[in-house]
Design a protein around this motif. Structure first.
Motif, PDB file in Angstrom:
ATOM      1  N   VAL A   5       0.858  -1.181   0.000  1.00  0.00           N
ATOM      2  CA  VAL A   5       0.000   0.000   0.000  1.00  0.00           C
ATOM      3  C   VAL A   5       0.897   1.235   0.000  1.00  0.00           C
ATOM      4  O   VAL A   5       1.873   1.309   0.759  1.00  0.00           O
ATOM      5  N   ARG A   6       0.577   2.198  -0.849  1.00  0.00           N
ATOM      6  CA  ARG A   6       1.376   3.429  -0.921  1.00  0.00           C
ATOM      7  C   ARG A   6       0.459   4.623  -1.130  1.00  0.00           C
ATOM      8  O   ARG A   6      -0.501   4.547  -1.904  1.00  0.00           O
ATOM      9  N   ALA A   7       0.765   5.715  -0.431  1.00  0.00           N
ATOM     10  CA  ALA A   7      -0.004   6.953  -0.581  1.00  0.00           C
ATOM     11  C   ALA A   7       0.952   8.136  -0.600  1.00  0.00           C
ATOM     12  O   ALA A   7       1.871   8.221   0.238  1.00  0.00           O
ATOM     13  N   ASN A   8       0.749   9.031  -1.553  1.00  0.00           N
ATOM     14  CA  ASN A   8       1.560  10.244  -1.676  1.00  0.00           C
ATOM     15  C   ASN A   8       0.626  11.447  -1.770  1.00  0.00           C
ATOM     16  O   ASN A   8      -0.248  11.492  -2.646  1.00  0.00           O
ATOM     17  N   ILE A   9       0.819  12.405  -0.875  1.00  0.00           N
ATOM     18  CA  ILE A   9      -0.053  13.585  -0.821  1.00  0.00           C
ATOM     19  C   ILE A   9       0.806  14.844  -0.832  1.00  0.00           C
ATOM     20  O   ILE A   9       1.732  14.983  -0.017  1.00  0.00           O
ATOM     21  N   ASN A  22       4.207  11.093   2.533  1.00  0.00           N
ATOM     22  CA  ASN A  22       4.449   9.851   1.804  1.00  0.00           C
ATOM     23  C   ASN A  22       4.352   8.681   2.781  1.00  0.00           C
ATOM     24  O   ASN A  22       5.064   8.649   3.793  1.00  0.00           O
ATOM     25  N   LEU A  23       3.478   7.742   2.490  1.00  0.00           N
ATOM     26  CA  LEU A  23       3.297   6.578   3.345  1.00  0.00           C
ATOM     27  C   LEU A  23       3.380   5.305   2.502  1.00  0.00           C
ATOM     28  O   LEU A  23       2.870   5.260   1.374  1.00  0.00           O
ATOM     29  N   GLN A  27       3.301  -6.067   3.519  1.00  0.00           N
ATOM     30  CA  GLN A  27       3.081  -7.263   4.325  1.00  0.00           C
ATOM     31  C   GLN A  27       3.264  -8.488   3.437  1.00  0.00           C
ATOM     32  O   GLN A  27       2.720  -8.556   2.337  1.00  0.00           O
ATOM     33  N   SER A  28       4.038  -9.450   3.920  1.00  0.00           N
ATOM     34  CA  SER A  28       4.234 -10.672   3.146  1.00  0.00           C
ATOM     35  C   SER A  28       4.260 -11.876   4.078  1.00  0.00           C
ATOM     36  O   SER A  28       4.823 -11.824   5.172  1.00  0.00           O
ATOM     37  N   LEU A  90       7.917 -17.705   6.491  1.00  0.00           N
ATOM     38  CA  LEU A  90       8.570 -16.394   6.503  1.00  0.00           C
ATOM     39  C   LEU A  90       7.496 -15.314   6.592  1.00  0.00           C
ATOM     40  O   LEU A  90       6.565 -15.285   5.782  1.00  0.00           O
ATOM     41  N   ARG A  91       7.628 -14.429   7.567  1.00  0.00           N
ATOM     42  CA  ARG A  91       6.656 -13.350   7.759  1.00  0.00           C
ATOM     43  C   ARG A  91       7.402 -12.028   7.856  1.00  0.00           C
ATOM     44  O   ARG A  91       8.338 -11.885   8.648  1.00  0.00           O
ATOM     45  N   ASN A  92       6.985 -11.057   7.065  1.00  0.00           N
ATOM     46  CA  ASN A  92       7.621  -9.737   7.052  1.00  0.00           C
ATOM     47  C   ASN A  92       6.568  -8.643   7.079  1.00  0.00           C
ATOM     48  O   ASN A  92       5.543  -8.726   6.401  1.00  0.00           O
ATOM     49  N   ARG A  93       6.856  -7.606   7.867  1.00  0.00           N
ATOM     50  CA  ARG A  93       6.020  -6.410   7.917  1.00  0.00           C
ATOM     51  C   ARG A  93       6.952  -5.197   7.809  1.00  0.00           C
ATOM     52  O   ARG A  93       8.005  -5.153   8.445  1.00  0.00           O
ATOM     53  N   LYS A  94       6.548  -4.201   7.044  1.00  0.00           N
ATOM     54  CA  LYS A  94       7.395  -3.022   6.858  1.00  0.00           C
ATOM     55  C   LYS A  94       6.528  -1.780   6.686  1.00  0.00           C
ATOM     56  O   LYS A  94       5.509  -1.809   6.000  1.00  0.00           O
ATOM     57  N   PHE A  95       6.954  -0.681   7.334  1.00  0.00           N
ATOM     58  CA  PHE A  95       6.252   0.593   7.224  1.00  0.00           C
ATOM     59  C   PHE A  95       7.267   1.709   6.986  1.00  0.00           C
ATOM     60  O   PHE A  95       8.331   1.743   7.616  1.00  0.00           O
ATOM     61  N   GLU A  96       6.943   2.606   6.079  1.00  0.00           N
ATOM     62  CA  GLU A  96       7.780   3.774   5.805  1.00  0.00           C
ATOM     63  C   GLU A  96       6.888   5.009   5.755  1.00  0.00           C
ATOM     64  O   GLU A  96       5.920   5.050   4.985  1.00  0.00           O
ATOM     65  N   GLY A  97       7.209   5.992   6.591  1.00  0.00           N
ATOM     66  CA  GLY A  97       6.418   7.216   6.629  1.00  0.00           C
ATOM     67  C   GLY A  97       7.302   8.452   6.587  1.00  0.00           C
ATOM     68  O   GLY A  97       8.373   8.474   7.202  1.00  0.00           O
ATOM     69  N   ASN A  98       6.852   9.446   5.849  1.00  0.00           N
ATOM     70  CA  ASN A  98       7.622  10.685   5.728  1.00  0.00           C
ATOM     71  C   ASN A  98       6.648  11.859   5.607  1.00  0.00           C
ATOM     72  O   ASN A  98       5.690  11.791   4.840  1.00  0.00           O
ATOM     73  N   ILE A  99       6.910  12.905   6.378  1.00  0.00           N
ATOM     74  CA  ILE A  99       6.104  14.119   6.279  1.00  0.00           C
ATOM     75  C   ILE A  99       7.039  15.331   6.295  1.00  0.00           C
ATOM     76  O   ILE A  99       8.038  15.346   7.036  1.00  0.00           O
TER      77      ILE A  99
END
Length: 204
Positions: A5-9, A22-23, A27-28, A90-99
């Protein structure tokens, strides 16, 4: 399964003030055989065993998969390695946030201040349940089959391993920027301060 999931505002709040967000999230969840499916020299991998298996042998004898005895490389059967060697989760979670916030100073052309904040976090877990199994090996001398342990589990024991890691990185950046043109001359300057905090842990 994998989801992204990606969002750019980008928002211009006023003539002098703008905001950018930018968010991104990922998830995998992957389930693999107990023996790796990686291509290369991985020990006892599914593909390496498939390459070492003799193609003229039958797949099964009395319901038991047939293995190829390659001497120092042990007894091999790529299909059995895929289906009988257990499971690797195998389980992966990742989050990237920028403001970021930018403000152009009124009355001073080319002068602006900016605040940027970012946070990245990740989580990974791997659980391996590796199972032993028997292969029927053909003896050319007496033309009979005998049961042998697969090459990855000569002791006949199952193996359970679990790994875990997580991390979080926070960054705050402030800057003052000036850029202007006077006749044929360009003048610019930048003052920048950055703070970073990184945390992480792992267990196996």
């Amino acid at each position: 399964d994998r989801y992204n999931v990606r969002a750019n505002i980008d928002a211009k709040v006023t003539n002098n003030f703008s905001v950018t967000v930018n968010l991104a999230a990922q998830q995998s969840d992957v389930k693999e055989p107990g023996l790796t499916t990686s291509i290369g020299n991985s020990y006892a991998s599914v593909f390496s065993q498939a390459l070492l298996s003799h193609p003229y042998l039958p797949a099964y004898v009395d319901g038991v998969p047939v293995g190829t005895d390659t001497g120092e490389n042990g007894v091999n059967n790529g299909v059995a390695a895929r289906d009988l060697s257990g499971v690797n989760n195998l389980r992966n979670r990742k989050f990237e946030g920028n403001i970021s916030f930018k403000y152009d100073i009124p009355g001073v052309k080319g002068l602006s201040v900016k605040l940027n904040a970012a946070y990245d976090a990740g989580y990974a877990m791997k659980k391996l349940d590796q199972l032993p199994y028997k292969l029927a090996v053909f003896n050319r001398n007496n033309e009979t089959y005998s049961l042998r342990d697969a090459r990855h589990a000569l002791s006949g024991d199952a193996v359970i391993n679990q790994w875990f890691s997580d991390n979080g990185n926070a960054t705050v950046q402030t800057s003052v920027n000036y850029s202007n043109t006077f006749g044929k001359h360009d003048i610019s300057g930048l003052f920048l301060y950055e703070y970073t905090n990184e945390k992480g842990s792992s267990m196996s």
